[in-house]
Design an enzyme around this catalytic site. Structure first.
Site, PDB file in Angstrom:
ATOM      1  CB  SER A  59      -0.885  -0.005   1.258  1.00 37.07           C
ATOM      2  OG  SER A  59      -1.482   1.254   1.482  1.00 37.07           O
ATOM      3  CE1 TYR A  82      -4.275  -2.190   4.697  1.00 39.40           C
ATOM      4  CE2 TYR A  82      -3.219  -0.043   4.477  1.00 39.40           C
ATOM      5  CZ  TYR A  82      -3.812  -1.147   3.899  1.00 39.40           C
ATOM      6  OH  TYR A  82      -3.943  -1.217   2.533  1.00 39.40           O
TER       7      TYR A  82
END
Length: 259
Positions: free
Chosen positions: A141, A154
């Site tokens: 990401s 995350y």
């Protein structure tokens, strides 16, 4: 000829928007595809929508090693090889500052987003080594390349994907196996809805306000669509990227250029 003619691909997170979109592109380019996900009903729906005899669906939990070994074995038994591995399964988890994060959530996010990546490569790499060929694409990401307030579990997991990718790429280069990571910007869909809701609760803003603020940080001015990410995945899966390994590929609407 298709860009993936004769190739066999595994896609984890196969019932999600990106998994399905990547599967469509792979199939259109001549590949056979195994779709892996925990949600059997969604997998069955995706299989129905794809309507292609070259799709195998496998229910699996990417954090359980026996499940991972099984989805690799089933793919090899059905199609004969694993040429492309889109190591894509992941979750957002709870959104909030570090001092309000539960250890349970931290462990869950790391288990799926990092350990799932590790286990997938652990069991796919021996197949690719034997073949002396393969392309692995790990989903990280933009948050794997920067800090991300209220997203500590995350961001931590996505940073871990970078380390796993670079390490694996060095270990298997002599076997003609390539390993790269992709780093998407926010993508329209259910995962970003979770982010909006969590950030809204933390900041006291409406979901729409949160989306507007996030969008301001994207120079191209909008969220990505799953096809924008799948186009990059297809390139990395194909022989067009045969001299690329250990690389971090941003597909982020210019977010990296903005700092």
């Amino acid at each position: 000829m298709g860009r993936l003619d004769g190739k066999v691909a595994i896609i984890t997170g196969g019932a999600g928007n990106l998994g399905k979109t990547a599967a469509e592109k792979f199939l259109n380019e001549g590949a056979k595809v195994s779709l892996v996900d925990m949600d059997k009903s969604k997998l069955e729906q995706v299989q129905k929508e794809l309507s292609d005899e070259n799709v195998l669906i496998i229910e699996a939990n990417v954090t359980k090693e026996e499940d991972v070994k099984n989805y690799v074995d089933q793919t090899v038994n059905k199609f004969g090889s694993v040429d492309v591995f889109f190591n894509n399964a992941g979750i957002i988890g709870e959104v909030g500052p570090i001092d309000q994060q539960s250890l349970e959530n931290f462990n869950k996010v790391l288990s799926i987003n990092a350990m799932g990546i590790f286990l997938g490569m652990k069991h796919v790499i021996p197949v690719m080594k034997k073949q002396q060929y393969g392309s692995i694409i790990n989903t990280s990401s933009v948050d794997g390349l920067r800090g991300s307030p209220n997203m500590a579990p995350y961001a931590t997991a996505k940073h871990a994907v970078v380390g796993l990718t670079k390490t694996a790429s060095l270990e298997v280069a002599e076997n003609n196996v390539r390993v790269n990571s992709i780093h998407p910007a926010p993508v329209s869909g259910d995962m970003m809805k979770t982010v909006h809701q969590g950030q809204s609760a933390s900041q006291g803003n409406e979901d729409e306000q949160v989306q507007e603020e996030i969008t301001k940080g994207i120079p191209l001015g909008h969220y990505a669509d799953s096809k924008n990410i799948a186009n990059l995945v297809l390139f990395l899966a194909s022989d067009e990227s045969e001299f690329i390994t250990g690389a971090e590929y941003r597909v982020d609407g210019g977010m990296g250029a903005a700092g």
